[in-house]
Enzyme design. Sequence first.
Site, PDB file in Angstrom:
ATOM      1  N   HIS A  62     -39.937 -17.381   3.600  1.00 32.23           N
ATOM      2  CA  HIS A  62     -41.096 -17.595   4.474  1.00 32.23           C
ATOM      3  C   HIS A  62     -42.368 -17.374   3.677  1.00 32.23           C
ATOM      4  O   HIS A  62     -42.421 -16.491   2.828  1.00 32.23           O
ATOM      5  CB  HIS A  62     -41.053 -16.622   5.662  1.00 32.23           C
ATOM      6  CG  HIS A  62     -41.923 -17.065   6.782  1.00 32.23           C
ATOM      7  ND1 HIS A  62     -43.269 -16.791   6.823  1.00 32.23           N
ATOM      8  CD2 HIS A  62     -41.637 -17.798   7.876  1.00 32.23           C
ATOM      9  CE1 HIS A  62     -43.769 -17.341   7.909  1.00 32.23           C
ATOM     10  NE2 HIS A  62     -42.817 -17.959   8.567  1.00 32.23           N
TER      11      HIS A  62
ATOM     12  N   ASP B 144     -35.333 -19.682  11.827  1.00 35.93           N
ATOM     13  CA  ASP B 144     -34.443 -20.825  12.000  1.00 35.93           C
ATOM     14  C   ASP B 144     -32.991 -20.549  11.609  1.00 35.93           C
ATOM     15  O   ASP B 144     -32.128 -21.393  11.832  1.00 35.93           O
ATOM     16  CB  ASP B 144     -34.958 -22.016  11.161  1.00 35.93           C
ATOM     17  CG  ASP B 144     -36.275 -22.542  11.698  1.00 35.93           C
ATOM     18  OD1 ASP B 144     -36.364 -22.738  12.919  1.00 35.93           O
ATOM     19  OD2 ASP B 144     -37.214 -22.741  10.904  1.00 35.93           O
TER      20      ASP B 144
HETATM   21  N1  CMC Z   1     -33.715 -21.295  -1.010  1.00 34.83           N
HETATM   22  C1  CMC Z   1     -33.783 -21.121  -2.348  1.00 34.83           C
HETATM   23  N2  CMC Z   1     -34.886 -20.780  -3.029  1.00 34.83           N
HETATM   24  C2  CMC Z   1     -36.003 -20.622  -2.298  1.00 34.83           C
HETATM   25  C3  CMC Z   1     -36.017 -20.770  -0.905  1.00 34.83           C
HETATM   26  C4  CMC Z   1     -34.815 -21.111  -0.261  1.00 34.83           C
HETATM   27  N3  CMC Z   1     -34.780 -21.272   1.071  1.00 34.83           N
HETATM   28  N4  CMC Z   1     -37.264 -20.555  -0.455  1.00 34.83           N
HETATM   29  C5  CMC Z   1     -38.015 -20.276  -1.517  1.00 34.83           C
HETATM   30  N5  CMC Z   1     -37.244 -20.297  -2.644  1.00 34.83           N
HETATM   31  C6  CMC Z   1     -37.671 -19.961  -4.012  1.00 34.83           C
HETATM   32  C7  CMC Z   1     -38.435 -21.103  -4.663  1.00 34.83           C
HETATM   33  O1  CMC Z   1     -37.581 -21.945  -5.394  1.00 34.83           O
HETATM   34  C8  CMC Z   1     -39.408 -20.341  -5.537  1.00 34.83           C
HETATM   35  O2  CMC Z   1     -38.699 -19.896  -6.663  1.00 34.83           O
HETATM   36  P1  CMC Z   1     -39.440 -19.872  -8.127  1.00 34.83           P
HETATM   37  O3  CMC Z   1     -40.624 -18.959  -7.970  1.00 34.83           O
HETATM   38  O4  CMC Z   1     -38.409 -19.374  -9.063  1.00 34.83           O
HETATM   39  O5  CMC Z   1     -39.840 -21.290  -8.387  1.00 34.83           O
HETATM   40  C9  CMC Z   1     -39.747 -19.099  -4.719  1.00 34.83           C
HETATM   41  O6  CMC Z   1     -38.595 -18.869  -3.895  1.00 34.83           O
HETATM   42  C10 CMC Z   1     -40.999 -19.258  -3.818  1.00 34.83           C
HETATM   43  O7  CMC Z   1     -40.768 -20.404  -2.988  1.00 34.83           O
HETATM   44  P2  CMC Z   1     -41.892 -21.371  -2.494  1.00 34.83           P
HETATM   45  O8  CMC Z   1     -41.276 -22.682  -2.131  1.00 34.83           O
HETATM   46  O9  CMC Z   1     -43.033 -21.374  -3.469  1.00 34.83           O
HETATM   47  O10 CMC Z   1     -42.382 -20.591  -1.198  1.00 34.83           O
HETATM   48  P3  CMC Z   1     -43.301 -21.195  -0.061  1.00 34.83           P
HETATM   49  O11 CMC Z   1     -43.995 -20.033   0.546  1.00 34.83           O
HETATM   50  O12 CMC Z   1     -44.149 -22.298  -0.594  1.00 34.83           O
HETATM   51  O13 CMC Z   1     -42.273 -21.862   0.966  1.00 34.83           O
HETATM   52  C11 CMC Z   1     -40.653 -22.066   2.676  1.00 34.83           C
HETATM   53  C12 CMC Z   1     -41.826 -21.248   2.133  1.00 34.83           C
HETATM   54  C13 CMC Z   1     -40.312 -21.544   4.066  1.00 34.83           C
HETATM   55  C14 CMC Z   1     -41.073 -23.544   2.818  1.00 34.83           C
HETATM   56  C15 CMC Z   1     -39.450 -21.929   1.722  1.00 34.83           C
HETATM   57  O14 CMC Z   1     -39.019 -20.582   1.679  1.00 34.83           O
HETATM   58  C16 CMC Z   1     -38.277 -22.835   2.123  1.00 34.83           C
HETATM   59  O15 CMC Z   1     -38.224 -23.984   1.701  1.00 34.83           O
HETATM   60  N6  CMC Z   1     -37.307 -22.330   2.958  1.00 34.83           N
HETATM   61  C17 CMC Z   1     -36.232 -23.157   3.438  1.00 34.83           C
HETATM   62  C18 CMC Z   1     -36.697 -23.978   4.630  1.00 34.83           C
HETATM   63  C19 CMC Z   1     -36.879 -23.133   5.864  1.00 34.83           C
HETATM   64  O16 CMC Z   1     -36.027 -22.329   6.228  1.00 34.83           O
HETATM   65  N7  CMC Z   1     -38.011 -23.340   6.555  1.00 34.83           N
HETATM   66  C20 CMC Z   1     -38.341 -22.615   7.797  1.00 34.83           C
HETATM   67  C21 CMC Z   1     -39.476 -21.687   7.586  1.00 34.83           C
HETATM   68  S1  CMC Z   1     -39.706 -20.469   8.906  1.00 34.83           S
HETATM   69  C22 CMC Z   1     -40.043 -21.319  10.346  1.00 34.83           C
HETATM   70  C23 CMC Z   1     -41.013 -22.429  10.278  1.00 34.83           C
HETATM   71  O17 CMC Z   1     -42.038 -22.384   9.614  1.00 34.83           O
HETATM   72  O18 CMC Z   1     -40.744 -23.410  10.934  1.00 34.83           O
END
Ligand code: CMC
Length: 429
Positions: free
Chosen positions: A309, A366
């Site tokens: 998140h 989720d």
């Molecule tokens: N699985 C694997 N690695 C992950 C995940 C994941 N679900 N989420 C983040 N990471 C890693 C990412 O690869 C990065 O690693 P590194 O620094 O080595 O490159 C690090 O963690 C930071 O990730 P980010 O993508 O820069 O983080 P963000 O804040 O931009 O994205 C997020 C947040 C929710 C989009 C992301 O965690 C994600 O894609 N999660 C899976 C999708 C999901 O469950 N979404 C629902 C979010 S909560 C409810 C809502 O908003 O609707």
Amino acid sequence: MSEDGKERTAELQYDDGALRLPVLTGSEGDEAIEVKTLLAKAGKVALDPGFVNTASCRSAITYIDGDAGILRYRGYPIQELATGSSFIEVCHLLIYGELPGPGELKEFADKLKVNAGIPEEMRTLLDAFPRNGHPMTLLGSAINTLAAYYSDSVDPSDPDQVELATIRLLAKLPTIAAHIYRNSVGEQPVEPDASLDYVENFLHMTFGQEKGQGELGSLFVKAMDLLLILHADHEQNCSTATVRVVGSSQADMYGSVTGGINALFGPLHGGANQAVLEMLEEIRQSGGDIDAFLERVKARETRLMGFGHRVYKNFDPRSKEIKGLASQILANQERPDELFELALRLESKALADSYFTERKLYPNVDFYTGVIYRAMGFPTNMFTVLFAIGRLPGWIAHWREQAADSSARIARPRQLYTGPAERAYPGHA
Ligand code: CMC
């Protein structure tokens, strides 16, 4: 302003100068450096892709402390609202700022009942949509047309019209969602029933007489009400920020909420609830090898959906509540739920793995919702629609907060141009 009344500032130094910028403090002690004079005074813009560090507005609706796992709507902790209030009361709280008294609650609920129907032409429109189209795509299209059916409620500067649009959206979105669902399964739509509460009525319009009856029925109604409360607002998330951006051009509430629906549909946002179930199915079908799946995640071939998140870096308080609810609902099933068992094992393996703990990745809202919706009888492609029903009061509350803010300006970000410098036009050969 500090406690001694002095204006606090931060100094920004750059090669050819320096700038003092005000430091602002929110009601919970959060601090923000106000950069609105940066371009005018320093000739520079702030670059922040994904708005990781950017507060786009002041808001008095929802407070989140991501490190402590705190979520409050209008000051009330989410756990207390979840146990003590109904979704309709929470809608009132978010939109009007206060929980309703008994008289106000009845008046509000009655208005929603009276407005739950949809025009005949709209039914024809919904019936003409592709039956196998994704319900989120169809929902967005349908909600956009409300502005055409109800052109007497599209003026953002008229408080009466804003109120009409508020009630119509809250009242009609579940009816439209249920109609889309019934069409997708080849069943006749079910009329709203004014004798039922908001959530009961939605389940009735979705499943007809099959569900909502007896002990299990009331457990489903309670569970759905709780899930809607937990989804109702989450400050400047992607879809709410979209609603604000669209609304900032003084677009009507229906069109702005349509923007929110489309943003919510993406798998990184609300579409994650569908993606989690699909991921669990995929793991099950490939023999249930969780270790192999996590290796693929770590090799960046895929993501662990329902984990991570932008704001929560410790735990998501909504996920805790939802996990408890999933155990309760699934305990009522005749056989253990294979996908829930798989999700529990997947969570515990991920939480024991340094890849996830180092990046502060925890289950989000989720991760467990899909197994509950599935147990209730919803197909996977309806999951994000359920999220939209829950998030609607939050979208409306933010749209209204912005519309009432005389200092709000059109959302118009800057960019750092990285394309070609001016070059000679080749002309025609
Ligand atoms: N699985 C694997 N690695 C992950 C995940 C994941 N679900 N989420 C983040 N990471 C890693 C990412 O690869 C990065 O690693 P590194 O620094 O080595 O490159 C690090 O963690 C930071 O990730 P980010 O993508 O820069 O983080 P963000 O804040 O931009 O994205 C997020 C947040 C929710 C989009 C992301 O965690 C994600 O894609 N999660 C899976 C999708 C999901 O469950 N979404 C629902 C979010 S909560 C409810 C809502 O908003 O609707």
